[in-house]
Design an enzyme around this catalytic site. Sequence first.
Site, PDB file in Angstrom:
ATOM      1  N   ASP A  66       0.977  -1.073  -0.099  1.00  0.00           N
ATOM      2  CA  ASP A  66       0.088   0.067  -0.086  1.00  0.00           C
ATOM      3  C   ASP A  66       0.875   1.225  -0.045  1.00  0.00           C
ATOM      4  O   ASP A  66       0.610   2.344  -0.766  1.00  0.00           O
ATOM      5  CB  ASP A  66      -0.793   0.016   1.361  1.00  0.00           C
ATOM      6  CG  ASP A  66      -1.703   1.259   1.384  1.00  0.00           C
ATOM      7  OD1 ASP A  66      -2.527   1.552   0.289  1.00  0.00           O
ATOM      8  OD2 ASP A  66      -1.445   1.893   2.532  1.00  0.00           O
ATOM      9  N   GLU A 135      -1.948  -5.307  -3.734  1.00  0.00           N
ATOM     10  CA  GLU A 135      -1.061  -4.509  -2.736  1.00  0.00           C
ATOM     11  C   GLU A 135      -0.122  -5.497  -2.301  1.00  0.00           C
ATOM     12  O   GLU A 135       1.143  -5.149  -2.200  1.00  0.00           O
ATOM     13  CB  GLU A 135      -1.871  -4.002  -1.576  1.00  0.00           C
ATOM     14  CG  GLU A 135      -2.586  -2.801  -2.048  1.00  0.00           C
ATOM     15  CD  GLU A 135      -3.480  -2.261  -0.929  1.00  0.00           C
ATOM     16  OE1 GLU A 135      -3.847  -0.987  -1.148  1.00  0.00           O
ATOM     17  OE2 GLU A 135      -3.653  -2.598   0.155  1.00  0.00           O
TER      18      GLU A 135
END
Length: 263
Positions: A66, A135
């Site tokens: 992320d 992610e």
Amino acid sequence: MIDFLLRPWRCNFGPDKEFYRAIDGLFGFVPHNIELYKLALIHKSASLVLEDGRQINNERLEYLGDAVIEAVTSDYLYIEFPDRDEGFMTKLRSKIVSRQSLNAIARQIGLDRYVILDGSSNTLAQKHIFGDAFEAMMGAIYLDQGYNFVNRLLINRLFREHLSLEELTESENDFKSRLIEWCQKNHHTIRFRTTRQENSAANHPLFRSTALIDNMEVGHGSGESKKEAEQQAAYSVSQSFSDETCAALLDKVDRLRLGGESR
């Protein structure tokens, strides 16, 4: 040179050839440390339990990925839009790194076929499993190949092939920010009352949010996170805000305010 020579062996003869083939097919390269990529594919619902009781899954890699995606996206937008201000780039970045966008990319490249789940209906009902795995995969690539590699991969391959900056620029999905800006401009208070639903499962929480303008309920929404629930509540307000409805709401707010001041 060594990697180039080892590539055919890893993809065709090694013990993890299926994993090597999968990563090569998805992203166009053969990894160094395949164990990172295996871990990136394990959703928490299918966590592996170690002898000491610890559970391992892709959540730590998801956390790292992320941050990497956000950093790369910031680089990308800074270069692509040299004349735009911070506010524009921040809003566009939030659209690119949203769970909705990353989930769509994951499905488009076929990553969803490799994510390991427990197969329960509750797990499959979650909306952003594949975006979370995307992610985690970027976190694995960062650890395995370095920042410059994942930067080039995201910008030159994934973003350019699977995102339209023009469409994202024209679209509007941050309804909460729009509603807050509208209230500030028109001198009204805005808050969201968000709670977790008591009947939601521990591994699949659901939240309910109510948007209040000057303490008057004007919209409701639900979602799998507080952020999503509040966006949905703001969206419900935006859908009912015709000129006539907006005028009627302001009249009602003014009456409530005057009534409170007279007491």
